[in-house]
Motif scaffolding. Sequence first.
Motif, PDB file in Angstrom:
ATOM      1  N   LEU A   8       8.861  65.964  13.547  1.00  0.00           N
ATOM      2  CA  LEU A   8      10.129  65.317  13.909  1.00  0.00           C
ATOM      3  C   LEU A   8       9.895  64.482  15.159  1.00  0.00           C
ATOM      4  CD1 LEU A   8      13.373  65.244  13.634  1.00  0.00           C
ATOM      5  CD2 LEU A   8      13.317  66.939  15.479  1.00  0.00           C
ATOM      6  N   ALA A   9      10.413  63.259  15.159  1.00  0.00           N
ATOM      7  CA  ALA A   9      10.333  62.401  16.346  1.00  0.00           C
ATOM      8  C   ALA A   9      11.736  62.161  16.879  1.00  0.00           C
ATOM      9  CB  ALA A   9       9.682  61.073  15.993  1.00  0.00           C
ATOM     10  N   ILE A  10      11.912  62.253  18.181  1.00  0.00           N
ATOM     11  CA  ILE A  10      13.194  61.883  18.801  1.00  0.00           C
ATOM     12  C   ILE A  10      12.917  60.865  19.898  1.00  0.00           C
ATOM     13  CG2 ILE A  10      15.342  62.684  19.861  1.00  0.00           C
ATOM     14  CD1 ILE A  10      14.810  65.456  18.902  1.00  0.00           C
ATOM     15  N   GLU A  11      13.644  59.752  19.837  1.00  0.00           N
ATOM     16  CA  GLU A  11      13.531  58.725  20.886  1.00  0.00           C
ATOM     17  C   GLU A  11      14.589  58.983  21.949  1.00  0.00           C
ATOM     18  OE1 GLU A  11      12.293  55.208  17.688  1.00  0.00           O
ATOM     19  OE2 GLU A  11      13.910  54.865  19.149  1.00  0.00           O
ATOM     20  N   PHE A  12      14.188  58.848  23.192  1.00  0.00           N
ATOM     21  CA  PHE A  12      15.081  59.069  24.328  1.00  0.00           C
ATOM     22  C   PHE A  12      15.084  57.851  25.244  1.00  0.00           C
ATOM     23  CE2 PHE A  12      14.530  63.433  23.089  1.00  0.00           C
ATOM     24  CZ  PHE A  12      15.635  64.120  23.586  1.00  0.00           C
ATOM     25  N   PHE A  13      16.230  57.609  25.867  1.00  0.00           N
ATOM     26  CA  PHE A  13      16.278  56.679  26.988  1.00  0.00           C
ATOM     27  C   PHE A  13      16.041  57.473  28.261  1.00  0.00           C
ATOM     28  CE2 PHE A  13      19.486  54.568  24.055  1.00  0.00           C
ATOM     29  CZ  PHE A  13      18.591  53.607  23.611  1.00  0.00           C
ATOM     30  N   ASP A  14      15.103  57.011  29.073  1.00  0.00           N
ATOM     31  CA  ASP A  14      14.870  57.585  30.396  1.00  0.00           C
ATOM     32  C   ASP A  14      15.604  56.685  31.388  1.00  0.00           C
ATOM     33  OD1 ASP A  14      13.979  58.323  32.894  1.00  0.00           O
ATOM     34  OD2 ASP A  14      11.827  58.194  32.392  1.00  0.00           O
ATOM     35  N   LEU A  15      16.695  57.211  31.992  1.00  0.00           N
ATOM     36  CA  LEU A  15      17.526  56.373  32.852  1.00  0.00           C
ATOM     37  C   LEU A  15      16.916  56.209  34.252  1.00  0.00           C
ATOM     38  CD1 LEU A  15      19.355  56.654  30.448  1.00  0.00           C
ATOM     39  CD2 LEU A  15      21.290  57.029  31.989  1.00  0.00           C
ATOM     40  N   GLY A  16      15.813  56.887  34.488  1.00  0.00           N
ATOM     41  CA  GLY A  16      15.095  56.705  35.751  1.00  0.00           C
ATOM     42  C   GLY A  16      15.657  57.541  36.888  1.00  0.00           C
ATOM     43  N   ASN A  17      16.761  58.255  36.611  1.00  0.00           N
ATOM     44  CA  ASN A  17      17.400  59.072  37.648  1.00  0.00           C
ATOM     45  C   ASN A  17      17.386  60.545  37.249  1.00  0.00           C
ATOM     46  OD1 ASN A  17      19.118  59.118  35.525  1.00  0.00           O
ATOM     47  ND2 ASN A  17      20.890  58.238  36.601  1.00  0.00           N
ATOM     48  N   GLY A  18      16.449  60.909  36.386  1.00  0.00           N
ATOM     49  CA  GLY A  18      16.387  62.300  35.936  1.00  0.00           C
ATOM     50  C   GLY A  18      17.246  62.572  34.715  1.00  0.00           C
ATOM     51  N   THR A  19      17.911  61.533  34.215  1.00  0.00           N
ATOM     52  CA  THR A  19      18.733  61.703  33.007  1.00  0.00           C
ATOM     53  C   THR A  19      17.998  61.131  31.798  1.00  0.00           C
ATOM     54  OG1 THR A  19      20.720  61.448  34.337  1.00  0.00           O
ATOM     55  CG2 THR A  19      20.969  61.185  31.949  1.00  0.00           C
ATOM     56  N   PHE A  20      18.020  61.887  30.716  1.00  0.00           N
ATOM     57  CA  PHE A  20      17.376  61.458  29.473  1.00  0.00           C
ATOM     58  C   PHE A  20      18.398  61.569  28.359  1.00  0.00           C
ATOM     59  CE2 PHE A  20      14.283  63.321  32.328  1.00  0.00           C
ATOM     60  CZ  PHE A  20      13.334  62.321  32.405  1.00  0.00           C
ATOM     61  N   MET A  21      18.641  60.483  27.658  1.00  0.00           N
ATOM     62  CA  MET A  21      19.634  60.483  26.582  1.00  0.00           C
ATOM     63  C   MET A  21      18.948  60.253  25.243  1.00  0.00           C
ATOM     64  SD  MET A  21      22.807  58.322  28.091  1.00  0.00           S
ATOM     65  CE  MET A  21      23.882  59.002  29.372  1.00  0.00           C
ATOM     66  N   ALA A  22      19.256  61.116  24.285  1.00  0.00           N
ATOM     67  CA  ALA A  22      18.675  60.955  22.950  1.00  0.00           C
ATOM     68  C   ALA A  22      19.257  59.718  22.284  1.00  0.00           C
ATOM     69  CB  ALA A  22      18.965  62.193  22.108  1.00  0.00           C
ATOM     70  N   ASN A  23      18.416  58.898  21.711  1.00  0.00           N
ATOM     71  CA  ASN A  23      18.861  57.699  21.005  1.00  0.00           C
ATOM     72  C   ASN A  23      18.899  57.950  19.502  1.00  0.00           C
ATOM     73  OD1 ASN A  23      19.447  55.026  20.296  1.00  0.00           O
ATOM     74  ND2 ASN A  23      17.271  54.498  20.202  1.00  0.00           N
ATOM     75  N   GLU A  24      17.760  58.318  18.930  1.00  0.00           N
ATOM     76  CA  GLU A  24      17.756  58.598  17.496  1.00  0.00           C
ATOM     77  C   GLU A  24      16.580  59.487  17.143  1.00  0.00           C
ATOM     78  OE1 GLU A  24      17.653  54.572  15.973  1.00  0.00           O
ATOM     79  OE2 GLU A  24      15.508  54.709  15.587  1.00  0.00           O
ATOM     80  N   MET A  25      16.622  60.021  15.931  1.00  0.00           N
ATOM     81  CA  MET A  25      15.512  60.854  15.479  1.00  0.00           C
ATOM     82  C   MET A  25      14.963  60.290  14.166  1.00  0.00           C
ATOM     83  SD  MET A  25      17.120  64.327  13.782  1.00  0.00           S
ATOM     84  CE  MET A  25      18.690  64.652  14.571  1.00  0.00           C
ATOM     85  N   ALA A  26      13.711  60.625  13.903  1.00  0.00           N
ATOM     86  CA  ALA A  26      13.100  60.268  12.615  1.00  0.00           C
ATOM     87  C   ALA A  26      12.530  61.555  12.024  1.00  0.00           C
ATOM     88  CB  ALA A  26      11.999  59.237  12.811  1.00  0.00           C
ATOM     89  N   PRO A  27      12.964  61.901  10.801  1.00  0.00           N
ATOM     90  CA  PRO A  27      12.530  63.170  10.197  1.00  0.00           C
ATOM     91  C   PRO A  27      11.206  63.004   9.467  1.00  0.00           C
ATOM     92  CG  PRO A  27      14.091  62.115   8.747  1.00  0.00           C
ATOM     93  CD  PRO A  27      13.901  61.182   9.916  1.00  0.00           C
ATOM     94  N   ARG A  28      10.207  62.539  10.216  1.00  0.00           N
ATOM     95  CA  ARG A  28       8.924  62.163   9.599  1.00  0.00           C
ATOM     96  C   ARG A  28       7.938  61.855  10.710  1.00  0.00           C
ATOM     97  NH1 ARG A  28       9.138  56.928  11.129  1.00  0.00           N
ATOM     98  NH2 ARG A  28      11.146  55.879  10.982  1.00  0.00           N
ATOM     99  N   VAL A  29       6.693  61.611  10.302  1.00  0.00           N
ATOM    100  CA  VAL A  29       5.727  61.061  11.248  1.00  0.00           C
ATOM    101  C   VAL A  29       6.242  59.714  11.731  1.00  0.00           C
ATOM    102  CG1 VAL A  29       3.706  62.306  10.414  1.00  0.00           C
ATOM    103  CG2 VAL A  29       4.402  60.181   9.270  1.00  0.00           C
ATOM    104  N   HIS A  30       5.813  59.329  12.926  1.00  0.00           N
ATOM    105  CA  HIS A  30       6.470  58.225  13.624  1.00  0.00           C
ATOM    106  C   HIS A  30       5.442  57.299  14.253  1.00  0.00           C
ATOM    107  CE1 HIS A  30       9.143  56.518  16.865  1.00  0.00           C
ATOM    108  NE2 HIS A  30       9.971  56.484  15.841  1.00  0.00           N
TER     109      HIS A  30
END
Lengths: 371, 371
Positions: free
Chosen positions: A251-273
């Motif tokens: 499983l792959a999950i993409e995150f935004f790193d806001l640079g201030n210690g906050t990480f927000m999930a953007n989307e996931m891919a149920p497969r190799v990525h």
Amino acid sequence: MIIGVLGGGQLGRMLALAGIPLGLRFRFLDPDRSCPAAELGDLVVAQYDDELALARFVEGVHAVTYEFENVPAAAAKWLSAHAPVFPPQGALATAQDRLNEKTCFRSLGIATPEFAPVDTRDELLAAVARIGLPSVLKTRRFGYDGKGQAVLRTMADVETAWQTLGQPRAGQQLRADLILEQFVPFARELSILGVRSRDGSMRFYPPVENHHSRGILSRSIAPAPNAQAAASVLQPAAQRVMETLGYVGVLAIEFFDLGNGTFMANEMAPRVHNSGHWTIEGSACSQFENHMRAVAGMPLGAPASRGHSIMLNIIGAEPDPGILALDGVHVHMYGKSPRAGRKLGHLTICQLAPEAAMALARRAELLLRNC
Amino acid sequence: MIIGVLGGGQLGRMLALAGIPLGLRFRFLDPDRSCPAAELGDLVVAQYDDELALARFVEGVHAVTYEFENVPAAAAKWLSAHAPVFPPQGALATAQDRLNEKTCFRSLGIATPEFAPVDTRDELLAAVARIGLPSVLKTRRFGYDGKGQAVLRTMADVETAWQTLGQPRAGQQLRADLILEQFVPFARELSILGVRSRDGSMRFYPPVENHHSRGILSRSIAPAPNAQAAASVLQPAAQRVMETLGYVGVLAIEFFDLGNGTFMANEMAPRVHNSGHWTIEGSACSQFENHMRAVAGMPLGAPASRGHSIMLNIIGAEPDPGILALDGVHVHMYGKSPRAGRKLGHLTICQLAPEAAMALARRAELLLRNC
């Protein structure tokens, strides 16, 4: 053991290249007779909703997996009555729909950008009023590589995007089926890849830093620099998602790193990525091998990185052949004909020191002819 | 580009696994429909001397190579009129015959054990008188994995060996076609693998230390410990052989290390070699990829080792499935049915420190069921 793979693209090709040494054999289902995986196993040439073809595809197969998330839910359901399908249908249903995906993240305490479902023009205007501009209007389903989305910066953009994306599409329900998402001013994009076996054990690759060019991933740096804090957030998040979905595979999950210690999930891919391609040379056990181990019911392999890797996508045109003369550049071509914007292959550069990897990547990039 | 490979065994399988990511496609010729390489390309099922089959095999192929050295010389010659064949016929002819091979080594100033051709019983007795006992009587051609040879320690052994090996064999010339070789009390066996491209550039893997069990390679350690002196002898030797033969592709030469600074060439293989399997994970560019690069006319890749590797052959029976749970053990199965003495696959252990590699190899060996 024969593994059925829905889709015969480059991910299927690399799954087979990793699975064959494990003693697995492959059968692919793909509408394209000359798809990249065609030479690595049996190929059933058909549409994904062709039940007669699905029956031929699943005959004698020990497990089924897929290499893209737009497998029709009905096909996955039909197949699961005949063979185990991994990742499970629930994961597919969640990942196929941006609204389900973000709702799942939120329910597990994983931060995401603000979002709202949008089915009508009135809902769009109400969502813009609540979430504000800039924001991003996206189709809930079937988007990839930046397709099916529009950044909204002004109210004029809102109207234009509604004209483009707001019309019900052929073969879909009579609603717009969109989602409006807060535009997050992120410092960088990270992704985390995890793998879960049939018996529930899990392994995680280190977070990767991803760079895009015209909506398409162009470069991944692994492990992501300065990502200790990120790993402590991303890895438990991926773990919760996999456990909740009863996940099996990568499983792959993409995150935004806001640079201030906050990480927000953007989307996931149920497969190799694509952001895990570096693992072929850059880790002890690649994402492709680990996915196949999980699907085939084998123990998982070590995801630890071997040195520092940089993955560069080959897009649109073949690179200068001299790229093969660069020591330490690993070339992976997918057997596809060149076409602007098409992923034709990738390079992996793997070195002990991150500076050496970066220097070699810069030399390699000069020989790419991406378009 | 389509590459034709004579032979569809595990070496052909691993050549294809390395060549497909370079964008190459494969066609194999093998008498066995279910040979290990069958699933990785087109397969022409036929004997190697079937000219109609050779014609089908070579049609549209850009270059031909082979994965074992017992290709009939006539087949290689016929094919070379239709497509470039690498390594070249001269190399094949030299490597197919132990007498030619040793004569070639000697002519290039490369030390070998004493040897003498033996076609009759009288020649055998004369050779034994000159070279002394112990010595080794071998067939000049078609020997492999310790087959077709006998160690002579007493005059009784000489008689027994002559009864076994001295009779002209079916389909061969009416002479015994043997060679008697001095038995060298070696400290260890080393091998060197080099690769030469079509334009004459060369690269060399570090020397490897090989251990045998019942005549079959069981373990390779790469790089060979304490092999600086060896490298300074073996590498120039391989270079001279490749230059003399106008070689293209990977060449392996096995040496006896006498432990006193003397290294004697034992035999060569004009192909990828079992003692180079560690290079898949253990070097930047594997022997399989480099062979394909050479044959396809591409620049060569870096042979530098990545850490310390140990290769263990899987012989006769499949290992305990728990072997996949050992982090850092890479499993390569060849898709062959188990049979005592048959190479079914191999393991590679690759670690930064040689002690760590050895410790992990010992754990892995406990899970082998070789027979």
